[in-house]
Structure formats: structure tokens, C-alpha cells
Write a protein that holds these residues in place. Structure first.
Motif, PDB file in Angstrom:
ATOM      1  N   PRO A 128       0.807  -1.229   0.000  1.00  0.00           N
ATOM      2  CA  PRO A 128       0.000   0.000   0.000  1.00  0.00           C
ATOM      3  C   PRO A 128       0.836   1.273   0.000  1.00  0.00           C
ATOM      4  O   PRO A 128       0.557   2.210  -0.751  1.00  0.00           O
ATOM      5  CB  PRO A 128      -0.817  -0.118   1.295  1.00  0.00           C
ATOM      6  N   LEU A 129       1.873   1.312   0.833  1.00  0.00           N
ATOM      7  CA  LEU A 129       2.703   2.513   0.910  1.00  0.00           C
ATOM      8  C   LEU A 129       3.540   2.692  -0.352  1.00  0.00           C
ATOM      9  O   LEU A 129       3.736   3.815  -0.821  1.00  0.00           O
ATOM     10  CB  LEU A 129       3.601   2.436   2.145  1.00  0.00           C
ATOM     11  N   SER A 130       4.022   1.593  -0.920  1.00  0.00           N
ATOM     12  CA  SER A 130       4.787   1.690  -2.163  1.00  0.00           C
ATOM     13  C   SER A 130       3.905   2.187  -3.300  1.00  0.00           C
ATOM     14  O   SER A 130       4.313   3.054  -4.087  1.00  0.00           O
ATOM     15  CB  SER A 130       5.384   0.323  -2.526  1.00  0.00           C
ATOM     16  N   ALA A 131       2.697   1.642  -3.390  1.00  0.00           N
ATOM     17  CA  ALA A 131       1.789   2.054  -4.457  1.00  0.00           C
ATOM     18  C   ALA A 131       1.440   3.532  -4.333  1.00  0.00           C
ATOM     19  O   ALA A 131       1.412   4.265  -5.333  1.00  0.00           O
ATOM     20  CB  ALA A 131       0.519   1.204  -4.424  1.00  0.00           C
ATOM     21  N   HIS A 132       1.184   3.983  -3.112  1.00  0.00           N
ATOM     22  CA  HIS A 132       0.863   5.403  -2.930  1.00  0.00           C
ATOM     23  C   HIS A 132       2.046   6.282  -3.307  1.00  0.00           C
ATOM     24  O   HIS A 132       1.876   7.320  -3.969  1.00  0.00           O
ATOM     25  CB  HIS A 132       0.463   5.685  -1.487  1.00  0.00           C
ATOM     26  N   ALA A 133       3.244   5.882  -2.886  1.00  0.00           N
ATOM     27  CA  ALA A 133       4.421   6.698  -3.178  1.00  0.00           C
ATOM     28  C   ALA A 133       4.656   6.797  -4.683  1.00  0.00           C
ATOM     29  O   ALA A 133       4.918   7.881  -5.216  1.00  0.00           O
ATOM     30  CB  ALA A 133       5.650   6.112  -2.480  1.00  0.00           C
ATOM     31  N   VAL A 134       4.557   5.667  -5.379  1.00  0.00           N
ATOM     32  CA  VAL A 134       4.752   5.693  -6.829  1.00  0.00           C
ATOM     33  C   VAL A 134       3.653   6.518  -7.493  1.00  0.00           C
ATOM     34  O   VAL A 134       3.915   7.292  -8.419  1.00  0.00           O
ATOM     35  CB  VAL A 134       4.780   4.262  -7.398  1.00  0.00           C
ATOM     36  N   GLU A 135       2.425   6.358  -7.025  1.00  0.00           N
ATOM     37  CA  GLU A 135       1.312   7.132  -7.592  1.00  0.00           C
ATOM     38  C   GLU A 135       1.578   8.632  -7.484  1.00  0.00           C
ATOM     39  O   GLU A 135       1.325   9.389  -8.426  1.00  0.00           O
ATOM     40  CB  GLU A 135       0.016   6.784  -6.865  1.00  0.00           C
ATOM     41  N   ARG A 136       2.094   9.065  -6.334  1.00  0.00           N
ATOM     42  CA  ARG A 136       2.315  10.496  -6.139  1.00  0.00           C
ATOM     43  C   ARG A 136       3.494  11.014  -6.948  1.00  0.00           C
ATOM     44  O   ARG A 136       3.463  12.123  -7.485  1.00  0.00           O
ATOM     45  CB  ARG A 136       2.561  10.797  -4.654  1.00  0.00           C
ATOM     46  N   ILE A 137       4.547  10.209  -7.060  1.00  0.00           N
ATOM     47  CA  ILE A 137       5.777  10.692  -7.682  1.00  0.00           C
ATOM     48  C   ILE A 137       5.747  10.569  -9.202  1.00  0.00           C
ATOM     49  O   ILE A 137       6.177  11.482  -9.917  1.00  0.00           O
ATOM     50  CB  ILE A 137       6.991   9.919  -7.120  1.00  0.00           C
ATOM     51  N   ALA A 138       5.266   9.443  -9.702  1.00  0.00           N
ATOM     52  CA  ALA A 138       5.355   9.159 -11.136  1.00  0.00           C
ATOM     53  C   ALA A 138       4.426  10.065 -11.936  1.00  0.00           C
ATOM     54  O   ALA A 138       3.367  10.483 -11.458  1.00  0.00           O
ATOM     55  CB  ALA A 138       5.029   7.696 -11.407  1.00  0.00           C
TER      56      ALA A 138
END
Length: 250
Positions: A128-138
Motif C-alpha cells: 500500500p505505501l509503495s503504491a501510494h508513493a509511486v502514484e504520487r511521484i510518477a
């Protein structure tokens, strides 16, 4: 059979939840972790490895939490990035790594995506945290699709649900052709995929897209068995049209 990265190197310290962690108030995971971070950022001489033991003592965070981002001083984003990177790359405890991911989810940069993807492969714990981080950055869906294609079980649930939120044509194309991988947990997101990616809007593509036809069959099959987990065919508003179109091309 072990899945999703288990067993982890810190397994011995996570076999049970200490009594102090069981006494959980609403949102206490974010509150306690944010309090620890606030104390850390208040001390200019504090170093990231001090956080590891402290974060292990409180109930861990599992998903994005605004309180974590709120603990970062406005003038200290660079230090927060360095701290997040250190925790994700170096910390030996999953609680600290989660907070590192949360920090990168708040202030990370494109150069952080590869390491976030890598730790995200341990998807049940860090998905969940990885997906959110990638969603925000990419800036596009490619990094999330890369992760979705390499995770299973709960990790796939987390990443697919994130892709559903994007409303991106590239993400929707992948969702309608590859989201369902046969795991029983697909039942949690099959209906969401059909709705978010607009399956009913691409029925005319069945004529020349066998991959779409094949995946639609799997999607419908999962939805037929999704009671108590996700949207069923009974509650899918476009079920009749999709089933009819699929039957003509299957």
C-alpha cells in the motif's frame, strides 16, 4: 508455500504483537509514528537510525497517512527525503521501512521510484505505501504497471486498486487485459476494474482484440464468485451488455 516476500529478516521480532501495541486508539498508528517523527525533526542532530527502534515500539502504519506528511517541517523536505531513503534502503525493521516509504510518499522524487518499486515487491507488507508513493511521484502509469505485473495476492490488490484510481488511458488498457491473474483475492477488485476502466465502453474492440476478450471472460468469472468480497455480476450495472458481447466473441 511462502508468498509476498515471507519470511522477512526481522521475522523473530514480529511473531507477536506486544501488549503495548494492542492498546490501539483510533488512528493511533499514524498518531504515534507522527509524534516520533516530529521529535526527530525537532532535533537537528538526530540521525535516521535512531528512528528504527522507536518506530518498532508503536503500532505500525500500513497505508498512506496524512499525519506522517504533516510531521515534516516545511523547511525540512530535503532532510525528510534523506531520512526516508535511509529507512527504506537500510533499516532492518519493517516498521521503520514503512515510515520511510511514507516519507518518500510525501516528499520523494522520481529518482526514488526504482527503490520504492523494489521494496514494493514485498507487497503484503509494503504494497500500500509503495503504491501510494509511486502514484504520487510518477507522471504516468508505467511504474505502477511494472509493480502490478510482479506482485501477487494482497500486493496485487493494493496496486490494482491504485491503478483504478488514476483514470489514465494507459492504466485502463492494462487493467482490462491483465489485472486478473487467477488469485482468489482478485474478487476484491474485479468489479472495480470493470467500472473504473470502462469495460462497457470498449465492447466494440472485442472484434479485433482477443486479449481483451479472454481477460473479460476471466473478469466476469471472478465477479460471478465475488459475493461478500467485491462487486458481483448482480450489482454490476453493465453486466447484461458485457456478457452478451463477450458471448458473441468468446
Amino acid at each position: 508455500m511462502f508468498r509476498e516476500g515471507y519470511p522477512f529478516p526481522d521475522e523473530d521480532t514480529h511473531r507477536y504483537i506486544p501488549r503495548r501495541k494492542r492498546r490501539r486508539e483510533p488512528d493511533s498508528d499514524g498518531v504515534q509514528s507522527a509524534r516520533i517523527l516530529a521529535g526527530y525533526f525537532a532535533r537537528p542532530d538526530a540521525v535516521p537510525d535512531e528512528l528504527a527502534d522507536a518506530l518498532h515500539e508503536v503500532y505500525p502504519i500500513f497505508d498512506h497517512h496524512d499525519l506522517i506528511a504533516g510531521a515534516i517541517p516545511a523547511q525540512d523536505h530535503e532532510r525528510a527525503r534523506r531520512t526516508g531513503r535511509w529507512l527504506v534502503r537500510t533499516a532492518m525493521d519493517r516498521c521503520a521501512v514503512r515510515v520511510g516509504l511514507a516519507l518518500l510518499g510525501a516528499v520523494g522524487e522520481p529518482e526514488d521510484i526504482p527503490v520504492i518499486q523494489l521494496i514494493g515487491l514485498l507487497s503484503k507488507v509494503f504494497g500500500p505505501l509503495s503504491a501510494h508513493a509511486v502514484e504520487r511521484i510518477a507522471t504516468g502509469p508505467e511504474a505502477l504497471i511494472w509493480l502490478a505485473e510482479r506482485v501477487t495476492g494482497w500486493g496485487r490488490v493494493y496496486v490494482v486498486e491504485t491503478l483504478c484510481r488514476l483514470g489514465d488511458p494507459g492504466a485502463n488498457r492494462w487493467l482490462l487485459r491483465q489485472a486478473v491473474d487467477g488469485d482468489y483475492l482478485n474478487r476484491y477488485f474485479a468489479g472495480e476494474v470493470a467500472m473504473a476502466a470502462g469495460l462497457h465502453e470498449v465492447l466494440d474492440e472485442f472484434e479485433h482484440d482477443p486479449e481483451l476478450v479472454e481477460h473479460t471472460g476471466r473478469l466476469l468469472g471472478v465477479m460471478a464468485e465475488s459475493e461478500c468480497m467485491g462487486m458481483t455480476l448482480e450489482h454490476y450495472p453493465h453486466a447484461a451488455a458485457v456478457i452478451e458481447a463477450h458471448a458473441r466473441h468468446a
